[in-house]
Enzyme design. Structure first.
Site, mmCIF file in Angstrom:
data_model
loop_
_atom_site.group_PDB
_atom_site.id
_atom_site.type_symbol
_atom_site.label_atom_id
_atom_site.label_comp_id
_atom_site.label_asym_id
_atom_site.label_seq_id
_atom_site.Cartn_x
_atom_site.Cartn_y
_atom_site.Cartn_z
ATOM 1 C CG HIS A 157 -0.333 0.199 2.540
ATOM 2 N ND1 HIS A 157 0.029 -0.847 3.346
ATOM 3 C CD2 HIS A 157 -0.007 1.336 3.225
ATOM 4 C CE1 HIS A 157 0.539 -0.381 4.470
ATOM 5 N NE2 HIS A 157 0.524 0.956 4.412
ATOM 6 C CB SER A 162 3.193 1.689 6.166
ATOM 7 O OG SER A 162 2.038 1.927 6.941
ATOM 8 C CG ASP A 190 0.031 -4.321 2.840
ATOM 9 O OD1 ASP A 190 0.162 -3.687 1.763
ATOM 10 O OD2 ASP A 190 -0.059 -3.761 3.954
#
Length: 573
Positions: free
Chosen positions: A299, A415, A332
């Site tokens: 992402h 992230s 992910d």
């Protein structure tokens, strides 16, 4: 009856004047009345055979007749009172008064001093009361004296002091002192009161004023001293102030400390800036090898699409362009590569299977684009099944992670960054946080801050996916070959009635079909771990590699069954 004895009050004299000496009259010598015994002070009366008062022509002095007879006492050759001169005109003895109580003010004597006045003899005057001293048996009669018309005075060395005025009584508070007839001449019977201003009240006022003055001076001095002290403190005084300080050290820290871990891991952590045609974002990654491969989240690079730009910034501040190597939305994870950069330091990978709850960890990243940020915490839980994504609506972007939970602060921008242990080895990839304001579960791309619920993909799973992405550009997923009923609300994962495009729910010749699993079965355990929903079953399956053998436990028609199967493989997206 006249028998020659006195029958009325009789005045007594101390001594009779000697012949040939002029007679002077003095003030009456009064003493406090005492009750004398009848044998010593019999009541007498004036003799009836006293010669009547002779009348003289006007202008001629009338002298009272004196009683005749022998003197009461023999003359004293030394002429000392009371047996010799000067006789009854000697100064009166002093009268003792009680001393006022301590602190009681005594008013000064203000009556003027007057010269002594002779006391005229008045036949009508009140006779002197009898004395308490013994008297001769036949006292001589004394002519009565008239009361003086002015206040009597006591003579002391030629100075007159008023004793009491007509009709007055002497106040007990009057000033009285001892009289010494042999003292120095010129001393009055009474002493003047204290000078004006020396009364106790005035003395107290002066003491109070002095105390107030001292107090005021102290306050002024304190204020001046405080002001000078404050000025010296603010300005440094007259000399330069040099504060103590610890000496400089070489900066070395213990390798297992947070500072030591950060110093070892920071050179291998990078910040990614991604921009595409519709959106942009910021994230974190870390170096996998010297060839320039960098692991991050899917992402993070998703905004770039197929034609966007990805820029990598190292901890030293240098930047380089990067290209996408491969990505997988189910895990992910994504891999990018930088070119033309030398001296890269790969970050060592740990083993997530060795992690225990409570182990200390350090998270490194760029939260809200703040590069090289270090936070610390512990492992809060293991094998926490989470799902993230789902923005597309078709489920193609949903990730299923059997995650490590940590309380190390993780925020948007962290992230893709590493979660390292005390040896600075990567044990997880920070991917998601629990947002307190959404209430919809775990989020990947929101802007909510950390509440102490962060989740990281275990490095063992990340390593396998990263290797596949580098080698083939795609990742494979382990599967059992069934379609799950995601609307089932009971405990466990239920196999659906139908599959995609109305096909069978159990794939023909797939791992589940070979193990005997049927439509409608409810799977409750995977390798002894309880399963409560379809999402949890997917997470547990993807935590393994294709080809791994799993033992499942299920219920069918109220009966419990156990089956064993070998995981199949499916291509990721």
């Amino acid at each position: 009856m006249d028998d020659g004895k006195p029958t009325g009050p009789q005045a007594k004299w101390w001594s009779r004047p000697a012949e040939g000496r002029p007679s002077r009259s003095g003030p009456e010598n009064r003493k406090p009345e005492t009750q004398a015994p009848e044998s010593q002070a019999p009541e007498t009366q004036a003799p009836e055979n006293q010669a009547p008062e002779s009348r003289e022509p006007e202008g001629r002095e009338v002298r009272p007749s004196l009683p005749s007879g022998p003197p009461l006492h023999e003359p004293d050759e030394y002429s000392t009172p009371p047996y010799g001169g000067p006789g009854p005109w000697a100064p009166a003895p002093p009268v003792q008064r009680p001393t006022p109580a301590h602190g009681t003010p005594v008013p000064p004597q203000t009556a003027p001093l007057l010269p002594p006045q002779p006391s005229p003899v008045d036949p009508q005057a009140t006779p002197v009361p009898p004395q308490s001293s013994p008297q001769p048996p036949h006292p001589a009669p004394v002519p009565p004296q008239a009361a003086p018309e002015q206040p009597p005075y006591a003579t002391a060395h030629g100075a007159g002091v008023p004793l009491a005025g007509p009709g007055e009584q002497r106040s007990p508070s009057s000033q009285w002192v001892q009289y010494d007839p042999w003292g120095a001449p010129g001393q009055p019977l009474t002493q003047a009161g204290p000078p004006v201003g020396t009364e106790p009240g005035n003395r107290k006022n002066r003491r109070g004023g002095a105390f107030a003055g001292v107090l005021l001076l102290t306050l002024v001095a304190s204020g001046i001293g405080g002001g000078v002290g404050a000025y010296i403190e603010r300005t440094g005084g007259l000399t330069t102030v040099e504060l103590p300080q610890a000496s400089h050290d070489n900066g070395d820290r213990a390798p297992e400390s947070v500072a030591g871990i950060a110093a070892s891991a920071l050179p291998s952590v990078v910040t990614l800036h991604v921009s595409g045609t519709a959106e942009s974002g910021t994230g974190t990654g870390f170096v996998l090898d010297a060839r320039g491969h960098i692991l991050t989240n899917n992402h993070v690079v998703a905004p770039a699409g197929s034609s966007g730009d990805i820029t990598v910034t190292f901890s030293s501040g240098e930047t380089a362009a990067a290209e996408l190597v491969g990505k997988d939305s189910g895990y992910d994870l994504a891999v990018v590569r930088v070119k033309g950069v030398s001296g890269l330091k790969p970050l060592p990978l740990g083993n997530s299977d060795n992690v225990r709850v409570g182990d200390p960890v350090v998270a490194i990243g760029a939260p809200f684009d703040l590069s090289n940020t270090v936070t610390s915490g512990i492992i809060s839980a293991k094998q926490r099944p989470i799902t993230a994504g789902g923005e597309k609506g078709d489920g193609s972007d949903i990730s299923y992670v059997d995650a490590l939970q940590t309380d190390a602060p993780i925020n948007p921008g962290n992230s893709g960054g590493p979660l390292v242990d005390t040896q600075a080895h990567v044990i997880g990839i920070n991917s998601a946080i629990r947002a307190a304001d959404s209430g919809k579960g775990t989020e990947r791309g929101g802007q909510s801050g950390s509440i102490g619920l962060g989740f990281a993909i275990p490095i063992n799973q990340g390593k396998r996916v990263a290797e596949e992405l580098i080698n083939t550009g795609r990742a494979t997923h382990p599967v059992i070959g069934v379609t799950l009923d995601m609307k089932y609300t009971g405990d466990g994962a239920k196999v659906g009635e139908k599959g995609p495009e109305d096909g069978p729910a159990v794939t023909k010749d797939g791992p589940a079909a070979k193990a005997g699993i049927r439509s409608g079965d409810v799977i409750t355990e995977v390798r002894g771990q309880r399963v409560h929903s379809g999402e949890e079953l997917i997470v547990k399956i993807r935590a393994h590699r294709p080809g791994d053998r799993l033992e499942l436990r299920l219920t069918r028609g109220g009966k419990e069954l156990s089956v064993t199967l070998t995981l199949g493989s499916a291509s990721g997206t």
